[in-house]
Motif scaffolding. Sequence first.
Motif, PDB file in Angstrom:
ATOM      1  N   ASP A  37      19.167  -9.312   9.878  1.00  0.00           N
ATOM      2  CA  ASP A  37      20.075  -8.993   8.791  1.00  0.00           C
ATOM      3  C   ASP A  37      21.403  -9.733   8.989  1.00  0.00           C
ATOM      4  O   ASP A  37      21.963  -9.747  10.089  1.00  0.00           O
ATOM      5  N   LEU A  38      21.899 -10.340   7.930  1.00  0.00           N
ATOM      6  CA  LEU A  38      23.148 -11.093   7.979  1.00  0.00           C
ATOM      7  C   LEU A  38      24.100 -10.545   6.925  1.00  0.00           C
ATOM      8  O   LEU A  38      23.743 -10.417   5.756  1.00  0.00           O
ATOM      9  N   ALA A  39      25.331 -10.220   7.348  1.00  0.00           N
ATOM     10  CA  ALA A  39      26.326  -9.695   6.420  1.00  0.00           C
ATOM     11  C   ALA A  39      27.604 -10.515   6.541  1.00  0.00           C
ATOM     12  O   ALA A  39      28.026 -10.873   7.643  1.00  0.00           O
ATOM     13  N   ILE A  40      28.207 -10.826   5.392  1.00  0.00           N
ATOM     14  CA  ILE A  40      29.476 -11.551   5.350  1.00  0.00           C
ATOM     15  C   ILE A  40      30.469 -10.695   4.583  1.00  0.00           C
ATOM     16  O   ILE A  40      30.231 -10.329   3.432  1.00  0.00           O
ATOM     17  N   GLN A  41      31.595 -10.360   5.221  1.00  0.00           N
ATOM     18  CA  GLN A  41      32.591  -9.470   4.634  1.00  0.00           C
ATOM     19  C   GLN A  41      33.942 -10.163   4.553  1.00  0.00           C
ATOM     20  O   GLN A  41      34.266 -11.022   5.378  1.00  0.00           O
ATOM     21  N   GLU A  42      34.738  -9.766   3.549  1.00  0.00           N
ATOM     22  CA  GLU A  42      36.131 -10.177   3.457  1.00  0.00           C
ATOM     23  C   GLU A  42      36.963  -9.087   4.121  1.00  0.00           C
ATOM     24  O   GLU A  42      36.913  -7.925   3.697  1.00  0.00           O
ATOM     25  N   VAL A  43      37.712  -9.426   5.169  1.00  0.00           N
ATOM     26  CA  VAL A  43      38.396  -8.408   5.966  1.00  0.00           C
ATOM     27  C   VAL A  43      39.830  -8.838   6.280  1.00  0.00           C
ATOM     28  O   VAL A  43      40.219  -9.988   6.053  1.00  0.00           O
ATOM     29  N   ASP A  44      40.587  -7.880   6.812  1.00  0.00           N
ATOM     30  CA  ASP A  44      41.894  -8.177   7.388  1.00  0.00           C
ATOM     31  C   ASP A  44      41.660  -8.569   8.841  1.00  0.00           C
ATOM     32  O   ASP A  44      41.330  -7.723   9.670  1.00  0.00           O
ATOM     33  N   ALA A  45      41.810  -9.849   9.153  1.00  0.00           N
ATOM     34  CA  ALA A  45      41.482 -10.338  10.496  1.00  0.00           C
ATOM     35  C   ALA A  45      42.298  -9.640  11.581  1.00  0.00           C
ATOM     36  O   ALA A  45      41.838  -9.511  12.722  1.00  0.00           O
ATOM     37  N   ASN A  46      43.496  -9.183  11.253  1.00  0.00           N
ATOM     38  CA  ASN A  46      44.349  -8.532  12.258  1.00  0.00           C
ATOM     39  C   ASN A  46      43.695  -7.294  12.846  1.00  0.00           C
ATOM     40  O   ASN A  46      43.891  -6.971  14.023  1.00  0.00           O
ATOM     41  N   ILE A  47      42.921  -6.581  12.036  1.00  0.00           N
ATOM     42  CA  ILE A  47      42.269  -5.368  12.523  1.00  0.00           C
ATOM     43  C   ILE A  47      41.273  -5.694  13.632  1.00  0.00           C
ATOM     44  O   ILE A  47      41.119  -4.935  14.591  1.00  0.00           O
ATOM     45  N   TYR A  48      40.624  -6.837  13.540  1.00  0.00           N
ATOM     46  CA  TYR A  48      39.577  -7.197  14.492  1.00  0.00           C
ATOM     47  C   TYR A  48      40.083  -8.063  15.644  1.00  0.00           C
ATOM     48  O   TYR A  48      39.329  -8.379  16.560  1.00  0.00           O
ATOM     49  N   THR A  49      41.348  -8.452  15.584  1.00  0.00           N
ATOM     50  CA  THR A  49      41.892  -9.294  16.651  1.00  0.00           C
ATOM     51  C   THR A  49      43.094  -8.672  17.352  1.00  0.00           C
ATOM     52  O   THR A  49      43.648  -9.264  18.279  1.00  0.00           O
ATOM     53  N   SER A  50      43.493  -7.465  16.947  1.00  0.00           N
ATOM     54  CA  SER A  50      44.680  -6.827  17.525  1.00  0.00           C
ATOM     55  C   SER A  50      44.485  -6.456  18.987  1.00  0.00           C
ATOM     56  O   SER A  50      45.459  -6.274  19.723  1.00  0.00           O
ATOM     57  N   TRP A  51      43.239  -6.362  19.434  1.00  0.00           N
ATOM     58  CA  TRP A  51      42.971  -5.972  20.819  1.00  0.00           C
ATOM     59  C   TRP A  51      43.591  -6.953  21.815  1.00  0.00           C
ATOM     60  O   TRP A  51      43.899  -6.590  22.951  1.00  0.00           O
ATOM     61  N   ARG A  52      43.801  -8.213  21.402  1.00  0.00           N
ATOM     62  CA  ARG A  52      44.363  -9.196  22.335  1.00  0.00           C
ATOM     63  C   ARG A  52      45.798  -8.853  22.705  1.00  0.00           C
ATOM     64  O   ARG A  52      46.330  -9.365  23.705  1.00  0.00           O
ATOM     65  N   ASN A  53      46.450  -8.009  21.904  1.00  0.00           N
ATOM     66  CA  ASN A  53      47.785  -7.523  22.222  1.00  0.00           C
ATOM     67  C   ASN A  53      47.738  -6.146  22.887  1.00  0.00           C
ATOM     68  O   ASN A  53      48.770  -5.480  23.003  1.00  0.00           O
ATOM     69  N   GLY A  54      46.534  -5.741  23.322  1.00  0.00           N
ATOM     70  CA  GLY A  54      46.387  -4.444  23.973  1.00  0.00           C
ATOM     71  C   GLY A  54      46.366  -3.296  22.998  1.00  0.00           C
ATOM     72  O   GLY A  54      46.649  -2.151  23.370  1.00  0.00           O
TER      73      GLY A  54
END
Length: 338
Positions: free
Chosen positions: A247-264
Motif C-alpha cells: 500500500d502506498l499513500a501520499i499526503q500533503e502535510v506540515d513538514a514541521n510536525i514530522y521533523t521537529s524531533w531534531r530539535n528535541g
Amino acid sequence: MNENKKYIDILIGKSISGNATSDEIKELREWVASAENNHLLFERSKKVWDKGDRFIPADAIQRDKSRLGMEYNRYLSEKVKRISRQSFIYKMAAILAFPVALAIGLYFFGAPGNFGSVSEQVCEVISPKGHVAKCILPDGTEVWVNTGSSITYDASGFNQNNREVRLEGEAYFEVTSNKKKPFKVITPHADVRVTGTAFNVVAYPGNGIFEAVLAEGSVQLQLKSGNRKDLEMNPGQRVIFNTTNQDLAIQEVDANIYTSWRNGELLFKDATLNDLINELERIYDIQFHLTPENLGEFRFRGMFSYNNNLIEALEKIKRTSGIRYYIENKEVWLRESN
C-alpha cells in the motif's frame, strides 16, 4: 574512567588530532598509564595519525578542525537542546571519523600515492535512547539521527566516488548541493536520491513501513518491492509505503510536525494516543498497556520534549485527557478515569 571501547577510541582521536580538552587529556593519560596494552594502543594510534599527514592535505585537516570548533561552539550555545555528553561524544566521533579513518585506511592498506588501494572504512553514527545525535558528513551535509537510530557510510570513498549512507531508524538530512554527485540514502525498503535538499526518512529494522517527508527541494524515491515507478516528491509531501501489503499513500502535510524531533521536540496535531505512545516507547524503551484497547483512538494534540522525563509526559497526558496511569518496572498502564 569509562572503559567503553568506542569512548576510548574517540578520546584517543580527539587527543592526537589536537581537539581534546585538558580534562580529557588528563583522563586519557591516566588510562594510558594504567596498563601496558593501553600505552601500546595509544602509541600505535599516534603513529597512524602522524603517517596519515603525508596522505591527507593539511588544508583538509584544518577545515575539519575548524568545522569541529564551530560545531562545539554551536553545541554550547544551543542550551535549549541540552544534548547529553554521550550524544555529544557521538557527534564528535562523526566529525572526526573522516580524517582518522582515511589515515588508518591508507596506512594499513595503501601505499604512498596509491589511493586506489584504500579499503572501505565504515563510520557509524548511533543515537542513544532518549537523545538526538547530530553529525556533519565529509561533504558538509548535516544529519540529525533520532533516538535508537544509526547511519553508516564509507569514509574512505565518501564525496570522492559517491555520497551514500545507510539508515536504520529515522534521520533528517540537510544535503549539501552537488548535482554531479547525487546524495543517496539506502534503506531496506526504498532508497532516496537527491542532489541538495532537506528531508526526513523513517525506516526502522523489522518494521515494514517506509516513510519520507520532504521539507524543501525535491527527492526521488526508488521503491524496492512491487512494480512501482520511481516517485518524485514535492515539498510538504509525506510518502508512506507498506511493504507487507504494497500500500502506498501520499499526503500533503506540515513538514514541521514530522521533523521537529531534531530539535528535541515531538509535535502532535490531531494525532491518536497510539501515535503518541509509539514514540514514547521508542524514546524511553518502555512498554505501554491500554485499558480498554480503544483508548488508543483518543485524539491528541500537544508538544513533548526529549529533555523531559517520562513522568512529565504522562502527567501531560493525564491533564489533557483525564487518563490515569501507573508504572511497574518498565511497563506503563493507561486507563480511563471512572
